[in-house]
Design a protein around this motif. Sequence first.
Motif, PDB file in Angstrom:
ATOM      1  N   GLU A  39       0.832  -1.205   0.000  1.00 59.47           N
ATOM      2  CA  GLU A  39       0.000   0.000   0.000  1.00 59.47           C
ATOM      3  C   GLU A  39       0.867   1.255   0.000  1.00 59.47           C
ATOM      4  N   SER A  40       1.990   1.186   0.705  1.00 60.04           N
ATOM      5  CA  SER A  40       2.914   2.317   0.727  1.00 60.04           C
ATOM      6  C   SER A  40       3.499   2.573  -0.664  1.00 60.04           C
ATOM      7  N   LEU A  41       3.847   1.507  -1.381  1.00 63.24           N
ATOM      8  CA  LEU A  41       4.377   1.656  -2.736  1.00 63.24           C
ATOM      9  C   LEU A  41       3.359   2.307  -3.663  1.00 63.24           C
ATOM     10  N   LYS A  42       2.075   2.019  -3.428  1.00 59.55           N
ATOM     11  CA  LYS A  42       1.009   2.537  -4.300  1.00 59.55           C
ATOM     12  C   LYS A  42       0.535   3.925  -3.894  1.00 59.55           C
ATOM     13  N   SER A  43       0.959   4.403  -2.747  1.00 53.31           N
ATOM     14  CA  SER A  43       0.474   5.682  -2.232  1.00 53.31           C
ATOM     15  C   SER A  43       1.002   6.851  -3.055  1.00 53.31           C
ATOM     16  N   GLU A  44       0.477   8.050  -2.784  1.00 47.65           N
ATOM     17  CA  GLU A  44       0.902   9.239  -3.516  1.00 47.65           C
ATOM     18  C   GLU A  44       2.396   9.499  -3.343  1.00 47.65           C
ATOM     19  N   ASN A  45       2.942   9.131  -2.187  1.00 51.23           N
ATOM     20  CA  ASN A  45       4.369   9.323  -1.930  1.00 51.23           C
ATOM     21  C   ASN A  45       5.177   8.051  -2.168  1.00 51.23           C
ATOM     22  N   GLY A  46       4.550   7.060  -2.823  1.00 51.17           N
ATOM     23  CA  GLY A  46       5.240   5.804  -3.102  1.00 51.17           C
ATOM     24  C   GLY A  46       6.135   5.904  -4.324  1.00 51.17           C
ATOM     25  N   TRP A  47       6.744   4.764  -4.679  1.00 49.45           N
ATOM     26  CA  TRP A  47       7.733   4.756  -5.754  1.00 49.45           C
ATOM     27  C   TRP A  47       7.149   4.383  -7.113  1.00 49.45           C
ATOM     28  N   LEU A  48       5.918   3.913  -7.160  1.00 49.81           N
ATOM     29  CA  LEU A  48       5.368   3.422  -8.424  1.00 49.81           C
ATOM     30  C   LEU A  48       4.908   4.524  -9.365  1.00 49.81           C
ATOM     31  N   ASN A  49       4.674   5.723  -8.838  1.00 45.34           N
ATOM     32  CA  ASN A  49       4.154   6.786  -9.694  1.00 45.34           C
ATOM     33  C   ASN A  49       5.230   7.750 -10.212  1.00 45.34           C
ATOM     34  N   LEU A  50       6.502   7.440  -9.966  1.00 48.91           N
ATOM     35  CA  LEU A  50       7.554   8.333 -10.470  1.00 48.91           C
ATOM     36  C   LEU A  50       7.556   8.329 -12.003  1.00 48.91           C
ATOM     37  N   ALA A  51       7.634   9.523 -12.575  1.00 48.86           N
ATOM     38  CA  ALA A  51       7.561   9.660 -14.029  1.00 48.86           C
ATOM     39  C   ALA A  51       8.742  10.413 -14.610  1.00 48.86           C
ATOM     40  N   GLY A  52       9.661  10.869 -13.770  1.00 52.01           N
ATOM     41  CA  GLY A  52      10.814  11.581 -14.301  1.00 52.01           C
ATOM     42  C   GLY A  52      11.731  12.092 -13.213  1.00 52.01           C
ATOM     43  N   LEU A  53      12.999  12.232 -13.557  1.00 49.32           N
ATOM     44  CA  LEU A  53      14.001  12.848 -12.691  1.00 49.32           C
ATOM     45  C   LEU A  53      14.871  13.704 -13.598  1.00 49.32           C
TER      46      LEU A  53
END
Length: 290
Positions: A37-51
Amino acid sequence: MKTQFTWLFLLASLVSLGQDKSQYIKDIKAWHQDRLESLKSENGWLNLAGLFWLEEGENSFGSDATNQIVFPEKAPKKIGTLLLKDSKVSFVAEQGVQVSLLGAKVPAPYVFADGQSTTMQYGSFRWFVIKRGPKVGIRLRDLESIELQHFKGVDTYPIDAKWQVTAKLEKATADKKIAIMDVLGQTTMQPSPGTLVFSIAGKEYRLDAVESEGELFILFADPTNQKETYGAGRFLYADLPNEQGTTILDFNKAINPPCAFTAFATCPLPPKQNRLPIAIRAGEKNYGLH
């Protein structure tokens, strides 16, 4: 009568052990579900789209290819400009594009304060400033990312209580620091409270720890890396030692670093002294292709 009592005692002990094992497995499964659930949260790692690393001066950004920073196609052609000057970052939105900060329109120009994780938003996009050594950049999230939509969990090894071990902290005799390199090739010296000493199957092993937000943080590698688990190693957290100087290392809670889930993370790597010779077949297995 004494023999009957002995057998009843042994039977009760076996039932108790079975119940304890069952509860332990339930606890680890619940812990892992919280982790997902933490991975899927707004502050999780799954929604990263760029650096995106900023250049000194003006850095325009949006979906148009002429920008210094190019966002995904669904973003406006130009969202605004980020100005990097003397390690300070300021932002000005493009005319007609309303970027929000804490639910309100961002004032222009807006200066990002050092040490604060200020997140701006436009639609499903979120971005904020990060610093890694001399490098300054922005990390982009997309709350509608494909990775998030397709996520189906992380495979784990079977839960086994043998991987829950007691470790003794050998305190550092001085202000000990250990060299931690990240995937960018940058090395920082991290304070370490000491070395955790523990045994598995009668053999002694050692891992250097650092402290992170009131916990021990351990970066470790082992022979399962590459084929079974993430190639660069895994993370493990543990409680701070008790009055006797001991803590529990539960390798059933070994997790993948963020870099296993996204190409837009800057993960630390295990120091060479934390490369264990024993295969730790516990905790999370490898995920994805990152």
